[in-house]
Design an enzyme around this catalytic site. Structure first.
Site, PDB file in Angstrom:
ATOM      1  N   HIS A  19      -4.926  -6.459   3.395  1.00 35.46           N
ATOM      2  CA  HIS A  19      -4.046  -5.304   3.560  1.00 35.46           C
ATOM      3  C   HIS A  19      -3.468  -5.327   4.972  1.00 35.46           C
ATOM      4  O   HIS A  19      -4.214  -5.236   5.954  1.00 35.46           O
ATOM      5  CB  HIS A  19      -4.833  -4.012   3.342  1.00 35.46           C
ATOM      6  CG  HIS A  19      -5.312  -3.818   1.942  1.00 35.46           C
ATOM      7  ND1 HIS A  19      -4.945  -2.738   1.166  1.00 35.46           N
ATOM      8  CD2 HIS A  19      -6.136  -4.572   1.165  1.00 35.46           C
ATOM      9  CE1 HIS A  19      -5.526  -2.828  -0.025  1.00 35.46           C
ATOM     10  NE2 HIS A  19      -6.255  -3.937  -0.042  1.00 35.46           N
TER      11      HIS A  19
ATOM     12  N   GLN B 255      -5.667  -0.293  -4.195  1.00 30.92           N
ATOM     13  CA  GLN B 255      -6.312  -1.411  -4.888  1.00 30.92           C
ATOM     14  C   GLN B 255      -7.278  -0.949  -5.979  1.00 30.92           C
ATOM     15  O   GLN B 255      -7.381  -1.580  -7.030  1.00 30.92           O
ATOM     16  CB  GLN B 255      -7.035  -2.311  -3.878  1.00 30.92           C
ATOM     17  CG  GLN B 255      -7.496  -3.626  -4.480  1.00 30.92           C
ATOM     18  CD  GLN B 255      -7.981  -4.612  -3.427  1.00 30.92           C
ATOM     19  OE1 GLN B 255      -7.408  -4.702  -2.347  1.00 30.92           O
ATOM     20  NE2 GLN B 255      -9.039  -5.345  -3.730  1.00 30.92           N
TER      21      GLN B 255
ATOM     22  N   CYS C  91       0.851  -1.197   0.000  1.00 23.03           N
ATOM     23  CA  CYS C  91       0.000   0.000   0.000  1.00 23.03           C
ATOM     24  C   CYS C  91       0.882   1.241   0.000  1.00 23.03           C
ATOM     25  O   CYS C  91       1.919   1.292   0.656  1.00 23.03           O
ATOM     26  CB  CYS C  91      -0.950  -0.001   1.189  1.00 23.03           C
ATOM     27  SG  CYS C  91      -0.237   0.520   2.754  1.00 23.03           S
ATOM     28  N   GLU C  92       0.462   2.246  -0.743  1.00 21.18           N
ATOM     29  CA  GLU C  92       1.284   3.443  -0.870  1.00 21.18           C
ATOM     30  C   GLU C  92       1.199   4.357   0.348  1.00 21.18           C
ATOM     31  O   GLU C  92       1.960   5.323   0.465  1.00 21.18           O
ATOM     32  CB  GLU C  92       0.899   4.224  -2.122  1.00 21.18           C
ATOM     33  CG  GLU C  92      -0.482   4.825  -2.128  1.00 21.18           C
ATOM     34  CD  GLU C  92      -0.793   5.551  -3.420  1.00 21.18           C
ATOM     35  OE1 GLU C  92      -1.505   6.560  -3.346  1.00 21.18           O
ATOM     36  OE2 GLU C  92      -0.341   5.122  -4.493  1.00 21.18           O
ATOM     37  N   HIS C  93       0.286   4.052   1.275  1.00 21.19           N
ATOM     38  CA  HIS C  93       0.124   4.906   2.453  1.00 21.19           C
ATOM     39  C   HIS C  93       1.023   4.494   3.609  1.00 21.19           C
ATOM     40  O   HIS C  93       1.427   5.342   4.414  1.00 21.19           O
ATOM     41  CB  HIS C  93      -1.335   4.875   2.913  1.00 21.19           C
ATOM     42  CG  HIS C  93      -2.287   5.352   1.868  1.00 21.19           C
ATOM     43  ND1 HIS C  93      -3.400   4.630   1.485  1.00 21.19           N
ATOM     44  CD2 HIS C  93      -2.277   6.464   1.104  1.00 21.19           C
ATOM     45  CE1 HIS C  93      -4.036   5.289   0.536  1.00 21.19           C
ATOM     46  NE2 HIS C  93      -3.382   6.385   0.278  1.00 21.19           N
ATOM     47  N   HIS C  94       1.327   3.192   3.715  1.00 18.55           N
ATOM     48  CA  HIS C  94       2.154   2.712   4.823  1.00 18.55           C
ATOM     49  C   HIS C  94       3.296   1.797   4.370  1.00 18.55           C
ATOM     50  O   HIS C  94       4.099   1.365   5.196  1.00 18.55           O
ATOM     51  CB  HIS C  94       1.291   1.950   5.846  1.00 18.55           C
ATOM     52  CG  HIS C  94       0.201   2.778   6.445  1.00 18.55           C
ATOM     53  ND1 HIS C  94      -1.084   2.796   5.921  1.00 18.55           N
ATOM     54  CD2 HIS C  94       0.190   3.629   7.490  1.00 18.55           C
ATOM     55  CE1 HIS C  94      -1.842   3.617   6.639  1.00 18.55           C
ATOM     56  NE2 HIS C  94      -1.100   4.129   7.593  1.00 18.55           N
TER      57      HIS C  94
ATOM     58  N   CYS D 285      -1.923  -3.063   6.377  1.00 18.94           N
ATOM     59  CA  CYS D 285      -2.157  -1.785   7.058  1.00 18.94           C
ATOM     60  C   CYS D 285      -3.474  -1.816   7.820  1.00 18.94           C
ATOM     61  O   CYS D 285      -3.705  -0.983   8.704  1.00 18.94           O
ATOM     62  CB  CYS D 285      -2.137  -0.621   6.067  1.00 18.94           C
ATOM     63  SG  CYS D 285      -3.385  -0.701   4.780  1.00 18.94           S
TER      64      CYS D 285
END
Length: 221
Positions: free
Chosen positions: A179, A151, A110-113, A181
Site C-alpha cells: 500500500h 483490502q 486505497c479509498e482513503h488516499h 499510503c
C-alpha cells in the site's frame, strides 16, 4: 480531537458497514463522457491550486488524462456494466480436488488516499457441479480491484461472488499487497506488505486450508 485528526484516524482504521463498495443511488446517472469532462475540470482546479502552470505543454493535457484514467481504467470496476460474465460449465470430468489460480495481479487504489495498492491474489475452489473458466477468475479479481478499495473488502467481494456463481462455499481467497499510503506517506515503511485471507466451506478445516497455503508458498512458474 479536532476534525482533521478524526479524518486522519478514520483513514488509518478500515471501517466499513458492508462488503459492498459505498456508492450513491445516482452513481451511474451520468455517462462516462460526462464524468470525464467534470473530473477534468475539477482536477485542473486542483493542479492550479498547487501552483502548476497548465499552459506548459507537459501539463496541459494532464487533467484530461487523469480523468480518463479514473473512469476508464483505474476505477472501471465501479460500474456493474463492466462486470465480466462469469460463465460456468458442468463438471463433466467429475473433478473434486482443489483448483488453484495463483499470482493474479492486483492493481488497485486505497479509498482513503487514492494511492496505489499493488500485489497479487490467489484463489482456489473445490468444484461441485460447476467449474469456471480460469480467465474468468482473473477478470473477476481485476474487476473488484479496479475501484477505490479496502483490502479486507476486496477479498470478501471476490469470495462471495465466486461462491454464488459456483454454488459452493468451498472457496478461498488470499491477497498480498503493498500500500503506497503506507510506503510513501505517514510511516513511510518501504518493506511492509499486507495479507488478507477469507474462506468458507471445507477451507474452514485447517488441513485443507494449509494445503492451499502450501501450494501458494511454492515457487512460481
Amino acid at each position: 480531537m479536532n476534525n482533521k485528526e478524526q479524518i486522519e484516524n478514520h483513514g488509518d482504521n478500515h471501517i466499513s458497514t458492508s462488503i459492498k463498495t459505498p456508492l450513491r443511488a445516482d452513481a451511474f446517472d451520468k455517462s462516462d463522457d460526462e464524468k470525464i469532462k467534470n473530473i477534468q475540470h475539477h482536477f485542473k482546479m486542483i493542479m492550479e491550486e498547487m501552483g502548476l502552470d497548465l499552459t506548459d505543454d507537459s501539463l496541459s493535457g494532464t487533467p484530461y488524462r487523469v480523468a480518463k484514467m479514473y473512469v476508464k481504467e483505474l476505477f472501471y470496476g465501479l460500474n456493474p456494466i463492466n462486470k465480466p460474465k462469469l460463465s460456468t460449465f458442468d463438471n463433466k470430468y467429475g473433478y473434486k480436488k482443489m483448483l488453484v489460480e495463483q499470482n493474479i495481479n492486483i492493481d488497485s487504489a486505497c479509498e482513503h488516499h487514492f494511492l496505489p495498492i499493488t500485489g497479487f491474489a490467489n484463489v482456489a475452489y473445490i468444484p461441485n457441479k460447476k467449474v469456471i473458466g480460469l480467465s474468468k477468475i482473473n477478470r473477476l479479481v481485476d474487476y473488484y480491484a479496479r475501484r477505490p478499495q479496502v483490502q479486507e473488502r476486496l477479498v470478501l467481494q471476490i469470495l462471495n461472488d465466486l461462491q454464488n456463481v459456483l454454488d459452493t462455499k468451498d472457496v478461498i481467497v488470499s491477497v498480498t499487497a503493498k500500500h503506497l499510503c503506507v510506503s510513501s506517506r505517514g510511516i513511510k515503511d518501504q518493506s511492509s506488505f499486507t495479507t488478507t485471507l477469507e474462506y468458507g466451506g471445507v477451507f474452514e478445516n485447517s488441513e485443507t486450508r494449509n494445503e492451499f497455503l502450501k501450494i501458494i508458498a511454492q515457487e512460481k512458474i
